[in-house]
Design an enzyme around this catalytic site. Structure first.
Site, short mmCIF file in Angstrom:
data_model
loop_
_atom_site.label_atom_id
_atom_site.label_comp_id
_atom_site.label_asym_id
_atom_site.label_seq_id
_atom_site.Cartn_x
_atom_site.Cartn_y
_atom_site.Cartn_z
N GLY A 46 0.83 -1.19 0.00
CA GLY A 46 0.00 0.00 0.00
C GLY A 46 0.88 1.25 0.00
N GLN A 51 2.91 9.91 1.43
CA GLN A 51 4.25 9.31 1.36
C GLN A 51 5.04 9.77 0.13
OE1 GLN A 51 2.59 5.13 2.14
NE2 GLN A 51 4.64 5.00 3.01
N CYS A 95 6.87 -0.55 6.75
CA CYS A 95 6.35 0.64 6.06
C CYS A 95 7.40 1.11 5.06
CB CYS A 95 6.06 1.73 7.08
SG CYS A 95 5.49 3.27 6.34
N LEU A 96 6.96 1.46 3.87
CA LEU A 96 7.91 1.95 2.85
C LEU A 96 8.61 3.22 3.31
CD1 LEU A 96 5.68 1.36 -0.30
CD2 LEU A 96 7.76 0.11 0.29
N HIS A 137 -3.29 0.53 8.17
CA HIS A 137 -1.97 1.16 8.10
C HIS A 137 -2.03 2.41 7.21
CE1 HIS A 137 2.57 0.83 7.78
NE2 HIS A 137 2.29 1.63 6.78
N GLU A 138 -2.70 2.29 6.05
CA GLU A 138 -2.74 3.42 5.10
C GLU A 138 -3.63 4.55 5.63
OE1 GLU A 138 -0.53 3.44 2.86
OE2 GLU A 138 -0.03 1.34 3.20
N HIS A 141 -1.71 6.61 7.90
CA HIS A 141 -0.85 7.58 7.20
C HIS A 141 -1.61 8.88 6.91
CE1 HIS A 141 3.03 5.84 6.32
NE2 HIS A 141 2.52 4.73 5.82
NI NI Z 1 3.45 2.86 5.51
#
Ligand code: NI
Length: 178
Positions: A46, A51, A95-96, A137-138, A141
């Protein structure tokens, strides 16, 4: 095809609360396309707009996370909201925007999320397992929340010490080059 730069912790914009999307226009379609290209290029499930430095309420997600298919297929949820949630599940999460760090996070096992699709039509999805985790999670964000905020204070302390150490190392490497 445009692969965007994914911002990483402690970039301040990651702490911003993203604003709702108000118009479905070319700018939005381009952002969705570029974010999809970006997610395709990395091993992530995701990606929230914040981000890539655009604090608006949308995220791209892998529709069949972890199902073992080689072909990944992506969708978008715009202005998503969790309308109900149940159960509890503990799993490791990453997480990216926080490379090379994973830890166990408690999430709801099942979530019902509503929002809008790419065309601006209402969408409602009930997700469980990994997809439910991705949605939570998203959406975090979009509210400026990172998974490290959901760790115990002991574990968050360990994470912060590790980040400090890495930052010191990279400073030392930089000064070594001067
Ligand atoms: Ni993340």
């Amino acid at each position: 095809m445009a692969v965007l730069k994914i911002l990483t912790y402690p970039e301040p914009v990651l702490r911003q609360r993203s604003k709702p999307v108000g118009r479905w226009d070319q700018e939005l379609y381009k952002l969705i396309k570029d974010m999809t290209d970006t997610l395709e290029a990395v091993p992530g499930l995701g990606l929230a707009a914040v981000q890539v430095g655009v604090p608006v309420r949308l995220f791209i997600y892998d529709e069949g996370p972890g199902d073992g298919k080689s072909e990944r297929s992506y969708s978008v949820l715009v202005n998503p909201e969790i309308v109900s949630q149940e159960g509890e599940i503990r799993e490791e999460e990453g997480c990216l925007s926080i490379p090379e760090y994973r830890d166990t996070v408690i999430r709801s096992a099942v979530v019902k999320v509503k929002g809008f699709n790419k065309k601006g039509d209402p969408a409602e999805i009930t997700a469980e397992g990994l997809l439910a985790r991705v949605f939570q999670h998203e959406i975090d964000h979009l509210n400026g929340v990172l998974f490290i905020d959901r760790l115990s204070s002991l574990k968050r302390g360990l994470f912060l010490r590790r980040v400090k150490k890495l930052q010191k190392q990279s400073k030392a490497e930089l000064s070594g080059k001067l």
